[in-house]
Design a protein around this motif. Sequence first.
Motif, PDB file in Angstrom:
ATOM      1  N   HIS A 293      -2.042  -6.414 -11.425  1.00  0.00           N
ATOM      2  CA  HIS A 293      -1.161  -5.632 -12.299  1.00  0.00           C
ATOM      3  C   HIS A 293      -0.019  -4.963 -11.538  1.00  0.00           C
ATOM      4  O   HIS A 293       0.727  -4.168 -12.109  1.00  0.00           O
ATOM      5  N   GLY A 294       0.131  -5.306 -10.262  1.00  0.00           N
ATOM      6  CA  GLY A 294       1.234  -4.762  -9.476  1.00  0.00           C
ATOM      7  C   GLY A 294       1.176  -3.256  -9.296  1.00  0.00           C
ATOM      8  O   GLY A 294       2.218  -2.600  -9.243  1.00  0.00           O
ATOM      9  N   GLU A 295      -0.038  -2.698  -9.182  1.00  0.00           N
ATOM     10  CA  GLU A 295      -0.199  -1.248  -9.101  1.00  0.00           C
ATOM     11  C   GLU A 295      -0.526  -0.755  -7.691  1.00  0.00           C
ATOM     12  O   GLU A 295      -0.925   0.395  -7.503  1.00  0.00           O
ATOM     13  N   ARG A 296      -0.375  -1.622  -6.692  1.00  0.00           N
ATOM     14  CA  ARG A 296      -0.632  -1.170  -5.323  1.00  0.00           C
ATOM     15  C   ARG A 296       0.400  -0.128  -4.908  1.00  0.00           C
ATOM     16  O   ARG A 296       1.600  -0.335  -5.096  1.00  0.00           O
TER      17      ARG A 296
ATOM     18  N   ARG B 157      -3.200  -1.150   0.395  1.00  0.00           N
ATOM     19  CA  ARG B 157      -2.063  -2.068   0.339  1.00  0.00           C
ATOM     20  C   ARG B 157      -2.488  -3.533   0.376  1.00  0.00           C
ATOM     21  O   ARG B 157      -2.004  -4.342  -0.412  1.00  0.00           O
TER      22      ARG B 157
ATOM     23  N   ARG C 247      -6.389   3.377  -7.416  1.00  0.00           N
ATOM     24  CA  ARG C 247      -5.296   2.800  -6.633  1.00  0.00           C
ATOM     25  C   ARG C 247      -5.027   3.579  -5.344  1.00  0.00           C
ATOM     26  O   ARG C 247      -4.332   3.082  -4.444  1.00  0.00           O
TER      27      ARG C 247
ATOM     28  N   GLU D 124      -4.155  -5.275  -7.853  1.00  0.00           N
ATOM     29  CA  GLU D 124      -3.160  -6.189  -7.279  1.00  0.00           C
ATOM     30  C   GLU D 124      -2.527  -7.052  -8.355  1.00  0.00           C
ATOM     31  O   GLU D 124      -1.308  -7.261  -8.363  1.00  0.00           O
TER      32      GLU D 124
ATOM     33  N   LYS E 179       2.980   2.051  -2.661  1.00  0.00           N
ATOM     34  CA  LYS E 179       3.834   1.726  -1.523  1.00  0.00           C
ATOM     35  C   LYS E 179       3.562   2.648  -0.332  1.00  0.00           C
ATOM     36  O   LYS E 179       3.645   2.226   0.817  1.00  0.00           O
TER      37      LYS E 179
END
Length: 447
Positions: free
Chosen positions: A232-235, A91, A373, A230, A237
């Motif tokens: 590419h917004g692929e972290r 995260r 990821r 991070e 949840k």
Amino acid sequence: MSTHASSHGTPPAARKIPPGAIRAYIASLTGTSLEYYDFAIYSVASALVFPKIFFPSGDEFVGLLLSFSTFAIGYLARPIGGIIFGRLGDRIGRKHVLVVTLLLIGIATVLIGVLPTYGTVGAVAPLILVLLRLAQGIGVGGEWGGAVLLSSEFGDPSRRGLWSSAAQIGPPAGNLLANGALAVLAATLSNDAFLSWGWRVAFLASALLVVFGLVIRLKLEETPVFKNIEAHGERPKAPIAEVIRTQPRGLAAAILSRLSPDILYSLFTVFVAVYATKELGMTTGTVLTAILIGSAFQLVLIPAAGALTDRFNRRLVYGIAAAATAVWIPVFFLTVQSRSVVVLTIGVVVGLALHAFMYGPQAAFITEQFPARLRYAGSSLAYTLAGVVGGAIAPLVFTALYQATASWVLIAVYLAVASVVTIVGLAIGRDPKTEEELALVKADEAG
């Protein structure tokens, strides 16, 4: 299993070292070495010191079991660290988590070094010891996955066996430092002085080592793979839940692959110290020296084994070492009955060499079971859960089996079963898939 590594065009020797890889390798190596120094001195002390000063009992066997129980608590706590820090690692990143784990283990170890004995404060002493051991275990549970990713994600993905071996060198390096410190203290002090205050010196010395490791880690950048994830917004949840839901086969393969090397390491670094001194009448200094020499060989063999599996199939090399373990254990116990220092030393060196050929490629194999990821969470969860059924209970099982039968035969059977289970784990695992990491690294360099 194929007998060769997949090709990526450029010969491994000709590839350039990625930027920051050397620094990350050193940070991973030094950090885990310092943290496993802390963990290792507890392991040795649980066999030789703690039964006498924290768990006094009229029955020496009972005191030893109680002491080994606190040793096991460190392993049982690892999944807690794996869950907490594994989630955070996927995260918020690898670097920040690794700083916290270093501090957690270091502070707990120093406090053990100043802990009053049972004779001074009664039952409060073992209670606090258990809590500090719990903190150590939580820290180690979160440390391993991040340290592996730190070096492997800066390094060349097609040479992951070599780059990820940095974290694997930590345990023998830490064990070397710990046993070296304890061996010097045991050799220069009387037995009474060593039990009274000498063992504390090794614990307190970790404060300087942790400061050194902390300085190195604070200077590091985040890994290029995580930065790209991070960006590419692929972290994820909920990385732990996602691993359990989407990666059951990889998780099972990674857990099972850990059992043989974990149990083997406990045999040659913990139980052998008890067996050789109590049953064979050998001196503590002799046993610690044998472990010291075996650990020194591992410093070279672990990265060599990791590199070897970049050239040949990783699962094949790992599996051969697991099978050889099942054969070596009865040979070791049969030959060591001679009570020869040379035979004991050779036996320990060979045992730890077999461990090196499983442990060297282990980090690469485990991380390869999960997508980038989810790699911190997946690797940490597998590593720590395996420790609960592997290294956590191994010293207790060894002691109980020997106490019940007065023979090493069931111990050899125990290791043979663990080797078979590990081979099954390797068989259901997957071979390296480096394309996704190569793409991430190239995208980071282009950006």
